[in-house]
Design a protein around this motif. Structure first.
Motif, PDB file in Angstrom:
ATOM      1  N   UNK A  39      10.329   6.714  -4.071  1.00 23.64           N
ATOM      2  CA  UNK A  39      11.785   6.740  -4.179  1.00 23.64           C
ATOM      3  C   UNK A  39      12.425   6.244  -2.885  1.00 23.64           C
ATOM      4  N   UNK A  40      11.876   6.658  -1.738  1.00 21.59           N
ATOM      5  CA  UNK A  40      12.391   6.194  -0.447  1.00 21.59           C
ATOM      6  C   UNK A  40      12.217   4.682  -0.304  1.00 21.59           C
ATOM      7  N   UNK A  41      11.071   4.169  -0.763  1.00 23.15           N
ATOM      8  CA  UNK A  41      10.798   2.732  -0.665  1.00 23.15           C
ATOM      9  C   UNK A  41      11.764   1.939  -1.547  1.00 23.15           C
ATOM     10  N   UNK A  42      12.131   2.507  -2.707  1.00 20.41           N
ATOM     11  CA  UNK A  42      13.108   1.848  -3.586  1.00 20.41           C
ATOM     12  C   UNK A  42      14.485   1.781  -2.938  1.00 20.41           C
ATOM     13  N   UNK A  43      14.816   2.816  -2.168  1.00 16.42           N
ATOM     14  CA  UNK A  43      16.150   2.900  -1.571  1.00 16.42           C
ATOM     15  C   UNK A  43      16.273   2.108  -0.279  1.00 16.42           C
ATOM     16  N   UNK A  44      15.184   1.991   0.467  1.00 16.54           N
ATOM     17  CA  UNK A  44      15.229   1.294   1.762  1.00 16.54           C
ATOM     18  C   UNK A  44      13.979   0.443   1.931  1.00 16.54           C
ATOM     19  N   UNK A  45      14.129  -0.643   2.708  1.00  9.95           N
ATOM     20  CA  UNK A  45      12.964  -1.496   2.962  1.00  9.95           C
ATOM     21  C   UNK A  45      12.197  -0.980   4.173  1.00  9.95           C
ATOM     22  N   UNK A  46      10.880  -0.824   4.018  1.00 12.08           N
ATOM     23  CA  UNK A  46      10.014  -0.422   5.118  1.00 12.08           C
ATOM     24  C   UNK A  46       9.046  -1.552   5.434  1.00 12.08           C
ATOM     25  N   UNK A  47       9.009  -1.938   6.704  1.00  9.26           N
ATOM     26  CA  UNK A  47       8.070  -2.978   7.114  1.00  9.26           C
ATOM     27  C   UNK A  47       6.621  -2.507   6.938  1.00  9.26           C
ATOM     28  N   UNK A  48       6.403  -1.212   7.256  1.00 12.03           N
ATOM     29  CA  UNK A  48       5.050  -0.667   7.228  1.00 12.03           C
ATOM     30  C   UNK A  48       5.060   0.712   6.562  1.00 12.03           C
ATOM     31  N   UNK A  49       4.044   0.966   5.725  1.00 11.50           N
ATOM     32  CA  UNK A  49       3.828   2.297   5.152  1.00 11.50           C
ATOM     33  C   UNK A  49       2.478   2.786   5.658  1.00 11.50           C
ATOM     34  N   UNK A  50       2.491   3.921   6.371  1.00 11.47           N
ATOM     35  CA  UNK A  50       1.256   4.550   6.856  1.00 11.47           C
ATOM     36  C   UNK A  50       0.985   5.758   5.965  1.00 11.47           C
ATOM     37  N   UNK A  76       0.676  -2.059   4.415  1.00  9.93           N
ATOM     38  CA  UNK A  76       0.189  -0.708   4.164  1.00  9.93           C
ATOM     39  C   UNK A  76      -1.029  -0.428   5.040  1.00  9.93           C
ATOM     40  N   UNK A  77      -0.966   0.679   5.789  1.00 12.79           N
ATOM     41  CA  UNK A  77      -2.082   1.119   6.626  1.00 12.79           C
ATOM     42  C   UNK A  77      -2.549   2.472   6.108  1.00 12.79           C
ATOM     43  N   UNK A  78      -3.814   2.560   5.702  1.00  7.19           N
ATOM     44  CA  UNK A  78      -4.352   3.812   5.197  1.00  7.19           C
ATOM     45  C   UNK A  78      -4.995   4.631   6.318  1.00  7.19           C
ATOM     46  N   UNK A  79      -4.959   5.940   6.158  1.00  7.94           N
ATOM     47  CA  UNK A  79      -5.636   6.850   7.088  1.00  7.94           C
ATOM     48  C   UNK A  79      -6.517   7.786   6.273  1.00  7.94           C
ATOM     49  N   UNK A  80      -7.529   8.348   6.930  1.00  9.35           N
ATOM     50  CA  UNK A  80      -8.410   9.267   6.218  1.00  9.35           C
ATOM     51  C   UNK A  80      -9.203  10.102   7.212  1.00  9.35           C
ATOM     52  N   UNK A  96      -4.616  -4.443   1.925  1.00  9.75           N
ATOM     53  CA  UNK A  96      -4.147  -3.468   2.910  1.00  9.75           C
ATOM     54  C   UNK A  96      -4.280  -4.057   4.306  1.00  9.75           C
ATOM     55  N   UNK A  97      -3.377  -3.656   5.208  1.00 11.96           N
ATOM     56  CA  UNK A  97      -3.366  -4.211   6.561  1.00 11.96           C
ATOM     57  C   UNK A  97      -4.249  -3.446   7.525  1.00 11.96           C
ATOM     58  N   UNK A  98      -4.711  -2.255   7.155  1.00  5.29           N
ATOM     59  CA  UNK A  98      -5.558  -1.518   8.058  1.00  5.29           C
ATOM     60  C   UNK A  98      -6.068  -0.233   7.438  1.00  5.29           C
ATOM     61  N   UNK A  99      -7.079   0.340   8.053  1.00  6.04           N
ATOM     62  CA  UNK A  99      -7.668   1.596   7.574  1.00  6.04           C
ATOM     63  C   UNK A  99      -8.141   2.343   8.815  1.00  6.04           C
ATOM     64  N   UNK A 100      -7.442   3.412   9.199  1.00  8.95           N
ATOM     65  CA  UNK A 100      -7.721   4.142  10.433  1.00  8.95           C
ATOM     66  C   UNK A 100      -8.246   5.533  10.135  1.00  8.95           C
ATOM     67  N   UNK A 101      -9.201   5.974  10.946  1.00 14.11           N
ATOM     68  CA  UNK A 101      -9.759   7.317  10.779  1.00 14.11           C
ATOM     69  C   UNK A 101      -8.949   8.325  11.582  1.00 14.11           C
TER      70      UNK A 101
END
Length: 467
Positions: A39-50, A76-80, A96-101
């Motif tokens: 919903x936030x992404x629909x309302x505003x543009x985000x350069x990056x989603x972590x 999109x940068x994923x974390x885990x 995806x642009x990245x995957x960080x531990x």
């Protein structure tokens, strides 16, 4: 300022990342639910989603698809908490642009966020993911004999599993040809990982290429997947490979021979299936004789050697590149019709020796397109000074380029040691002779002289040959 959305079911993690990124100048929003985040992404543009790979009621694959439908341009940068190699490779392939531990290394996060084209980067700096085969990079094949030979060889070696060394001067397009080889292979749907070996420090090159285990050295606060693992099943492109140190060369040789790698600080051997394409602007075989590069590694890497000609060696292909970059730059600038260079500007572009090759030409054209006059023409004065001063044919305030050429012709006898003036005079006489033989048919004259018709028109203009 980049707008960033942090999505994690742990509010403490969200606040931690928000506080850190806000202090260094980013605008940050947070969410603990996938539905709220969308919903936030629909309302505003985000350069990056972590976002965490495992959210309540949603996994990374599903959430990634949701983001791409709502905001396809967002990186999109994923974390885990636990890195699963299969998940990493899958998400990187999907875009995806990245995957960080976790815990997140702040330096690694900032390194990704500060990339100029974040949606095209991978998990670390200097690592790029190949576009799909249907979206392969555009390029100019050209009509030059040597350029056509390169394309022929790309088509021949592409479907094989041969290791390839691409030799060429800076700016000739070595990475582009590496990508074309990959796209012509059965590995086209697998990763293409590009690594600039010149940016790998001696201390961290092994970690970058092969990965490391947590605690392997000071600063290794988490497990890291190396380039070779990310490229498994696909192709790894090692640009400027001559910069690798001798110990890394030894490790690379072993990886090629045994088809296994070992992480820094690790004991387990990891099987790999990777095609290696290397690039260099040096003579690696000659360097091996001076102990700068391992001879045995050279022969392992050079099952096929592809030599890329310089822009100057490609002759009249220059004009195709000019038209290509004018069109592409016009699209970037939102112009309806590509501009054209004036005759004087074209003469300078043709006369220049282009030490930076295609990359230098592209940059010169992008700069020049900012100075288009009302007739949609680009004047010679828009070109960099080094080009305007080429071979003493600079455009002075007292006259035109054509007048400068005529002055060189009139004074060449007084300057017998000026080889350029002598060559210009001889060239002018030859053009006149051929024009007379073909009854002043410019198309036939260009064919007889073995030059592009545009080249002939430019020479007639600059040399003031009035036919």
């Amino acid at each position: 300022m980049k707008n960033i959305l942090v999505v994690d079911n742990q509010i403490s993690f969200c606040n931690l990342i928000k506080n850190f990124l806000t202090k260094i100048g980013y605008q940050v929003e947070t969410s603990t639910q996938a539905s709220h985040a969308i919903q936030l992404i629909k309302e505003s543009y985000f350069h990056v989603v972590i976002c965490d790979y495992r959210l309540p009621n949603t996994d990374g694959n599903v959430f990634f698809e949701m983001i791409r439908k709502v905001s396809p341009d967002s990186a999109v940068i994923f974390t885990s908490n636990q890195i699963n190699l299969k998940n990493v490779v899958t998400m990187i392939r999907e875009g995806a642009s990245g995957y960080l531990s976790k815990p997140i290394n702040p330096d690694e996060l900032v390194e990704i966020l500060e990339e100029d084209h974040i949606k095209k980067i991978n998990t670390v700096k200097n690592l790029k993911k190949e576009a799909p085969i249907d979206n392969q990079p555009e390029y100019v094949v050209g009509n030059n004999k040597r350029a056509k030979e390169v394309q022929y060889n790309v088509n021949k070696v592409g479907p094989t599993n041969y290791s390839v060394i691409i030799e060429g001067k800076t700016g000739t397009g070595k990475e582009l040809y590496a990508r074309l080889i990959h796209q012509n292979s059965s590995r086209r749907d697998q990763p293409f990982i590009a690594v600039d070996c010149g940016c790998l420090s001696k201390e961290l090159a092994g970690s970058g290429l092969f990965g490391h285990e947590k605690g392997a050295f000071t600063g290794a606060i988490s497990h890291k997947i190396g380039f070779f693992e990310l490229a498994n099943g696909g192709t790894i492109f090692l640009d400027e490979i001559s910069n690798l140190s001798s110990d890394i060369q030894m490790a690379l040789l072993r990886a090629l021979q045994e088809k296994v790698i070992r992480k820094v600080g690790g004991t387990k051997e990891i099987p790999i299936d990777v095609r290696i394409i290397s690039a260099t602007n040096e003579d690696l075989l000659a360097k091996s004789e001076t102990l700068g590069f391992r001879e045995d590694l050279f022969y392992r890497l050079s099952e096929f050697v592809l030599k890329i000609p310089t822009l100057k060696e490609r002759g009249d292909d220059l004009f195709q590149f000019i038209d290509f970059f004018l069109e592409k730059t016009s699209e970037e600038l939102g112009r309806q019709e590509p501009p054209q260079f004036t005759d004087e500007a074209m003469a300078l572009l043709e006369a220049y020796h282009w030490p930076g090759n295609i990359r230098e030409l592209k940059n010169a054209i992008k700069r020049a397109c900012l100075y288009i006059n009302k007739n949609n023409l680009i004047p010679a004065t828009s070109l960099p000074e080094r080009i305007r001063n080429t071979h003493r044919l600079s455009v002075s305030s007292n006259g035109t380029l054509a007048e400068t050429v005529r002055e060189n012709h009139n004074t060449y006898q007084e300057e017998e040691k000026d080889l350029k003036s002598v060559a210009l005079m001889a060239e002018s006489e030859k053009i006149k002779e051929v024009l007379k033989d073909v009854k002043y048919n410019k198309t036939k004259a260009a064919q007889r002289l073995n030059i592009h018709r545009k080249t002939l028109y430019t020479k007639l203009k600059t040399m003031n040959i009035g036919y």
